[in-house]
Design a protein around this motif. Structure first.
Motif, PDB file in Angstrom:
ATOM      1  N   ILE A 251     -14.676  31.095 -40.247  1.00 44.74           N
ATOM      2  CA  ILE A 251     -13.606  30.184 -39.843  1.00 44.74           C
ATOM      3  C   ILE A 251     -12.759  30.917 -38.813  1.00 44.74           C
ATOM      4  N   GLY A 252     -12.522  30.275 -37.664  1.00 42.53           N
ATOM      5  CA  GLY A 252     -11.747  30.891 -36.604  1.00 42.53           C
ATOM      6  C   GLY A 252     -10.469  30.134 -36.293  1.00 42.53           C
ATOM      7  N   ALA A 253      -9.541  30.829 -35.688  1.00 41.42           N
ATOM      8  CA  ALA A 253      -8.298  30.239 -35.185  1.00 41.42           C
ATOM      9  C   ALA A 253      -8.044  30.810 -33.797  1.00 41.42           C
TER      10      ALA A 253
ATOM     11  N   SER B 298      -1.195  26.935 -33.669  1.00 41.02           N
ATOM     12  CA  SER B 298      -2.157  27.613 -34.537  1.00 41.02           C
ATOM     13  C   SER B 298      -1.711  27.596 -35.990  1.00 41.02           C
TER      14      SER B 298
ATOM     15  N   MET C 151      -3.856  26.147 -39.076  1.00 40.78           N
ATOM     16  CA  MET C 151      -4.267  27.082 -40.121  1.00 40.78           C
ATOM     17  C   MET C 151      -3.862  26.640 -41.515  1.00 40.78           C
TER      18      MET C 151
ATOM     19  N   LEU D 234      -6.811  24.901 -43.167  1.00 38.25           N
ATOM     20  CA  LEU D 234      -8.098  25.587 -43.185  1.00 38.25           C
ATOM     21  C   LEU D 234      -8.197  26.544 -44.361  1.00 38.25           C
TER      22      LEU D 234
ATOM     23  N   VAL E 155      -8.648  32.277 -42.600  1.00 36.34           N
ATOM     24  CA  VAL E 155      -9.251  32.511 -41.293  1.00 36.34           C
ATOM     25  C   VAL E 155      -9.928  33.880 -41.285  1.00 36.34           C
TER      26      VAL E 155
ATOM     27  N   PHE F 114      -9.798  35.652 -35.242  1.00 34.25           N
ATOM     28  CA  PHE F 114      -8.950  35.024 -34.224  1.00 34.25           C
ATOM     29  C   PHE F 114      -9.660  35.164 -32.886  1.00 34.25           C
TER      30      PHE F 114
ATOM     31  N   THR G 204     -19.068  30.660 -35.727  1.00 32.70           N
ATOM     32  CA  THR G 204     -17.691  30.445 -36.154  1.00 32.70           C
ATOM     33  C   THR G 204     -17.269  29.011 -35.889  1.00 32.70           C
TER      34      THR G 204
ATOM     35  N   LEU H 255     -14.371  26.595 -35.151  1.00 31.67           N
ATOM     36  CA  LEU H 255     -13.054  26.762 -34.540  1.00 31.67           C
ATOM     37  C   LEU H 255     -12.429  25.399 -34.285  1.00 31.67           C
TER      38      LEU H 255
END
Length: 74
Positions: A3-5, A19, A23, A26, A29, A32, A46, A48
């Motif tokens: 999981i990305g941010a 962000s 987040m 989610l 994370v 990043f 990932t 995003l």
């Protein structure tokens, strides 16, 4: 899948707020990703959630094949 941010190199507090808003919806994370260099990410696959403005670095779009972008609008 990770999981990305989004991350960035900016002093614009609006970027932080965007962000943080994403987040909170989610799982934790894992990574990043710099929004201005999404095309060069070479890590594991990932997910995003992407939101924001990407025209400042248009040559860095679309994201790397390692990124599965999920677009949101607000």
């Amino acid at each position: 899948m990770k999981i990305g941010a989004l991350s960035w190199n900016s002093n614009d507090i609006g970027d932080d707020i965007q962000s943080i808003a994403v987040m909170q919806h989610l799982p934790p994370v894992d990574v990043f990703l710099n929004r201005d260099h999404l095309n060069s990410y070479d890590g594991p696959k990932t997910l995003l959630v992407t939101n924001g403005w990407f025209l400042a670095e248009i040559e860095n779009w679309p994201p790397s094949p390692s990124i599965k972008p999920t677009l949101c609008r607000g």
